[in-house]
Design a protein around this motif. Structure first.
Motif, PDB file in Angstrom:
ATOM      1  N   ILE A   6      23.147 -36.637  57.869  1.00  0.00           N
ATOM      2  CA  ILE A   6      22.381 -35.394  57.739  1.00  0.00           C
ATOM      3  C   ILE A   6      22.707 -34.729  56.408  1.00  0.00           C
ATOM      4  N   VAL A   9      21.024 -36.558  53.498  1.00  0.00           N
ATOM      5  CA  VAL A   9      19.600 -36.243  53.361  1.00  0.00           C
ATOM      6  C   VAL A   9      19.434 -34.877  52.710  1.00  0.00           C
ATOM      7  N   ARG A  10      20.164 -33.889  53.212  1.00  0.00           N
ATOM      8  CA  ARG A  10      20.062 -32.535  52.664  1.00  0.00           C
ATOM      9  C   ARG A  10      20.413 -32.511  51.182  1.00  0.00           C
ATOM     10  N   PHE A  20      17.645 -25.977  54.064  1.00  0.00           N
ATOM     11  CA  PHE A  20      17.405 -27.090  54.982  1.00  0.00           C
ATOM     12  C   PHE A  20      17.143 -26.547  56.385  1.00  0.00           C
ATOM     13  N   LEU A  24      13.804 -26.692  59.287  1.00  0.00           N
ATOM     14  CA  LEU A  24      13.945 -27.204  60.649  1.00  0.00           C
ATOM     15  C   LEU A  24      13.884 -26.113  61.708  1.00  0.00           C
ATOM     16  N   VAL A  31      23.085 -26.158  60.948  1.00  0.00           N
ATOM     17  CA  VAL A  31      23.135 -27.299  60.035  1.00  0.00           C
ATOM     18  C   VAL A  31      24.588 -27.650  59.729  1.00  0.00           C
ATOM     19  N   TRP A  34      25.981 -29.508  62.623  1.00  0.00           N
ATOM     20  CA  TRP A  34      25.489 -30.890  62.640  1.00  0.00           C
ATOM     21  C   TRP A  34      26.279 -31.737  61.657  1.00  0.00           C
ATOM     22  N   GLU A  35      26.436 -31.208  60.439  1.00  0.00           N
ATOM     23  CA  GLU A  35      27.107 -31.974  59.384  1.00  0.00           C
ATOM     24  C   GLU A  35      28.578 -32.227  59.710  1.00  0.00           C
ATOM     25  N   GLN A  45      14.260 -33.016  65.924  1.00  0.00           N
ATOM     26  CA  GLN A  45      14.869 -32.660  64.654  1.00  0.00           C
ATOM     27  C   GLN A  45      15.378 -33.901  63.927  1.00  0.00           C
ATOM     28  N   ILE A  49      14.360 -35.050  60.183  1.00  0.00           N
ATOM     29  CA  ILE A  49      15.371 -35.334  59.163  1.00  0.00           C
ATOM     30  C   ILE A  49      15.188 -36.749  58.615  1.00  0.00           C
ATOM     31  N   GLN A  50      14.862 -37.688  59.479  1.00  0.00           N
ATOM     32  CA  GLN A  50      14.618 -39.060  59.015  1.00  0.00           C
ATOM     33  C   GLN A  50      13.415 -39.107  58.076  1.00  0.00           C
ATOM     34  N   PHE A  52      12.382 -36.609  56.251  1.00  0.00           N
ATOM     35  CA  PHE A  52      12.834 -35.960  55.021  1.00  0.00           C
ATOM     36  C   PHE A  52      13.578 -36.969  54.149  1.00  0.00           C
TER      37      PHE A  52
END
Length: 112
Positions: A6, A9-10, A20, A24, A31, A34-35, A45, A49-50, A52
């Motif tokens: 994640i 990607v960001r 970011f 979402l 976020v 998540w990270e 979500q 993200i995929q 993105f």
């Protein structure tokens, strides 16, 4: 999708956690969680993200998405990221301006 994916990607989009998060529809703290793998995004979500991540592979997308977020907001940023991801799926990278309208889009004439 794990936290480091994640974050990757960001960062590939050149976005802050807050930017970011706005794409979402979540808070920047979410976020961060998540990270750090303290929480996990929903399947919806994860799908975004995929996509993105797919869009991030396009040339200059990070610069363009940041500019769109600043000038037009999260909705426009989300639109263009998904458009670019779909173009990537179709194998389209013909050098056309990435901010152009989607194929088949027509503008309606204004009424007087």
């Amino acid at each position: 999708m794990n936290g480091s994916e994640i974050r990757q990607v960001r960062e590939s989009l050149g976005l802050s956690q807050a930017q970011f998060a706005s794409l979402l529809g979540v808070h920047a703290v979410t976020v961060s969680r998540w990270e750090n793998s303290a929480q996990h995004p929903t399947p919806y979500q994860v799908g975004l993200i995929q996509q993105f991540g797919r869009a991030a592979r396009r040339k200059d997308v990070a610069t363009q998405v940041a500019a769109v977020l600043v000038t037009a907001g999260a909705i426009a940023g989300l639109y263009f990221l998904l458009k670019w991801a779909l173009d990537e799926d179709e194998g389209e990278d013909d050098g056309e301006d990435a901010q152009s309208e989607p194929r088949g889009a027509r503008r309606r004439p204004r009424r007087p």
